[in-house]
Design a protein around this motif. Sequence first.
Motif, PDB file in Angstrom:
ATOM      1  N   VAL A  94      37.291  38.689  52.567  1.00 18.13           N
ATOM      2  CA  VAL A  94      37.250  38.425  54.011  1.00 18.13           C
ATOM      3  C   VAL A  94      37.144  39.776  54.709  1.00 18.13           C
ATOM      4  N   GLY A  95      36.205  39.891  55.632  1.00 14.67           N
ATOM      5  CA  GLY A  95      36.076  41.144  56.365  1.00 14.67           C
ATOM      6  C   GLY A  95      35.562  42.263  55.481  1.00 14.67           C
ATOM      7  N   GLN A  96      36.126  43.460  55.668  1.00 10.89           N
ATOM      8  CA  GLN A  96      35.676  44.638  54.945  1.00 10.89           C
ATOM      9  C   GLN A  96      36.224  44.643  53.509  1.00 10.89           C
ATOM     10  N   PHE A  97      35.608  45.493  52.658  1.00  8.23           N
ATOM     11  CA  PHE A  97      36.060  45.629  51.285  1.00  8.23           C
ATOM     12  C   PHE A  97      37.516  46.097  51.234  1.00  8.23           C
ATOM     13  N   LYS A  98      38.227  45.571  50.221  1.00  6.05           N
ATOM     14  CA  LYS A  98      39.588  45.987  49.926  1.00  6.05           C
ATOM     15  C   LYS A  98      39.710  46.191  48.416  1.00  6.05           C
ATOM     16  N   PRO A  99      40.676  47.009  47.971  1.00  7.22           N
ATOM     17  CA  PRO A  99      40.873  47.201  46.532  1.00  7.22           C
ATOM     18  C   PRO A  99      41.605  46.010  45.908  1.00  7.22           C
ATOM     19  N   TYR A 100      41.064  45.519  44.809  1.00  3.44           N
ATOM     20  CA  TYR A 100      41.677  44.467  44.005  1.00  3.44           C
ATOM     21  C   TYR A 100      41.784  44.961  42.568  1.00  3.44           C
ATOM     22  N   ILE A 101      42.665  44.331  41.815  1.00  6.85           N
ATOM     23  CA  ILE A 101      42.767  44.555  40.378  1.00  6.85           C
ATOM     24  C   ILE A 101      42.434  43.251  39.667  1.00  6.85           C
ATOM     25  N   VAL A 102      41.493  43.300  38.732  1.00  6.34           N
ATOM     26  CA  VAL A 102      41.268  42.177  37.829  1.00  6.34           C
ATOM     27  C   VAL A 102      41.725  42.615  36.450  1.00  6.34           C
ATOM     28  N   ARG A 103      42.203  41.646  35.642  1.00 10.37           N
ATOM     29  CA  ARG A 103      42.814  42.027  34.379  1.00 10.37           C
ATOM     30  C   ARG A 103      42.567  40.975  33.313  1.00 10.37           C
ATOM     31  N   THR A 104      42.665  41.429  32.072  1.00 11.29           N
ATOM     32  CA  THR A 104      42.593  40.563  30.910  1.00 11.29           C
ATOM     33  C   THR A 104      43.419  41.200  29.802  1.00 11.29           C
ATOM     34  N   SER A 105      43.817  40.409  28.824  1.00 14.54           N
ATOM     35  CA  SER A 105      44.446  41.005  27.648  1.00 14.54           C
ATOM     36  C   SER A 105      43.359  41.626  26.780  1.00 14.54           C
ATOM     37  N   ILE A 106      43.723  42.639  26.013  1.00 15.05           N
ATOM     38  CA  ILE A 106      42.759  43.238  25.094  1.00 15.05           C
ATOM     39  C   ILE A 106      42.278  42.193  24.097  1.00 15.05           C
ATOM     40  N   ALA A 107      43.163  41.299  23.703  1.00 15.81           N
ATOM     41  CA  ALA A 107      42.784  40.261  22.750  1.00 15.81           C
ATOM     42  C   ALA A 107      41.739  39.319  23.345  1.00 15.81           C
ATOM     43  N   GLU A 154      41.768  42.915  58.388  1.00  9.89           N
ATOM     44  CA  GLU A 154      40.444  42.549  57.886  1.00  9.89           C
ATOM     45  C   GLU A 154      39.383  43.571  58.283  1.00  9.89           C
ATOM     46  N   HIS A 155      39.509  44.179  59.482  1.00  9.87           N
ATOM     47  CA  HIS A 155      38.462  45.075  59.969  1.00  9.87           C
ATOM     48  C   HIS A 155      38.536  46.461  59.325  1.00  9.87           C
ATOM     49  N   VAL A 156      39.608  46.764  58.608  1.00  9.97           N
ATOM     50  CA  VAL A 156      39.760  48.085  57.982  1.00  9.97           C
ATOM     51  C   VAL A 156      39.053  48.083  56.635  1.00  9.97           C
ATOM     52  N   TYR A 157      38.194  49.048  56.445  1.00 11.95           N
ATOM     53  CA  TYR A 157      37.464  49.212  55.188  1.00 11.95           C
ATOM     54  C   TYR A 157      38.308  50.025  54.212  1.00 11.95           C
ATOM     55  N   ALA A 158      38.345  49.584  52.944  1.00 10.43           N
ATOM     56  CA  ALA A 158      39.050  50.329  51.897  1.00 10.43           C
ATOM     57  C   ALA A 158      38.330  50.035  50.580  1.00 10.43           C
ATOM     58  N   GLY A 159      37.236  50.745  50.347  1.00  2.36           N
ATOM     59  CA  GLY A 159      36.383  50.461  49.205  1.00  2.36           C
ATOM     60  C   GLY A 159      36.332  51.622  48.220  1.00  2.36           C
TER      61      GLY A 159
END
Length: 383
Positions: A245-258, A282-287
């Motif tokens: 929603v809005g500008q880019f934001k930092p997210y973390i996606v993850r998985t197990s090594i297995a 929402e209007h603040v960009y953080a990419g």
Amino acid sequence: MAALQLVVAQPTKQVDGRSERRGIRIEWDQSTLQRLAPRDGRQLRYAGYPRVKRLRDGTAVAVYEAQGNAELIWSTDAGKTWSSPVITFHGHAGKDSLGNQVKVNIANPEFIELYNGDWLMACNYRPTQPEVVPFAIAISRSGDRGKSWSQPQVIFEGGPRFTDGCWEPAFLQLPDGTLQVYFANEAPYTATDEQEISLLASSDNGYTWDAEPRTVSFRAGRRDGMPVPVVVDDEILVAIEDNKVGQFKPYIVRTSIADNWNEPVTAHSRFREYALQDSLPEHVYAGAPYLTRSPSGEILLSYQTTKGRGTDWEKSTMEVAIGDKYGRHFQKLTQPFPVPLDKEAKWNAISVWDDDTVVATSATNFDGGPIGAWMILGRIKRD
């Protein structure tokens, strides 16, 4: 110049009814500000997208874009002096089957030292005109610690136009030696503006690669971008920019090594998490995020942001957040570079320098000159 110390209050936990301080903070030492490129009187209109890695023997390696090429320099005395630049990828002329030619620029250089001691670099081929040759991800290898480099090997091709390209490769070597390259990929979505994070793997130190990439993450109708991976115990964490929603934001996606991305991390997956402890408007960009693990195990996240700087993302500055040892609850925000509101510090990275120090790099003109590749050291303070 006197050291600039940015101190942030620490979280507390209860131990037997007592309040105990815990965690780390970073103090950015302004006396360590250093221009990596251009240097020694060289004239460059632009040098950017810098990354610095400290190797097992203490050698520091810096890679960056330089006017259509990718360059590498190294230091064996903890950054006091640096080698002359070596061009690892040259901008070149691409040609299609009809003989049409186009200039191909080099962008997004990344670097890794493999377990076997080889140095690998990756980059993004960016043709300057559409419909001639494809955007691509390429790698090159050095077996003599950067003195010579192999001919580039293209490991993935996107479309021959900006809207269907591929971008921003980043390396990860797993504990079993498997080598991975993560990248942003528009090629599967020629009819839309969507983008996913893709992955190619190699079981022989990067000599051969998967024939087809697998999907790491995808949010329908949006643009997952700019992946950077790190291994945390038995998990793989990847920082991405997500414009949910809005500008880019930092997210973390993850998985197990297995599991190793057996299924893509889609929009509502429990393996996709907003990174920051406190949400940004929402209007603040953080990419353009970057990720590393501190010597004591905390996960560090950097990104470029317009927070407190207006609405022009081109005038972003670098910000660093400290997470816990699982890559969650990022807080204690600091800004490494002293950037005026009319200047910028973008396409940043953060990595470990030594047991007590991290290094931040940025393409910045904070000093009033042209945009160059800069670094600064941050002292880790433990509570």
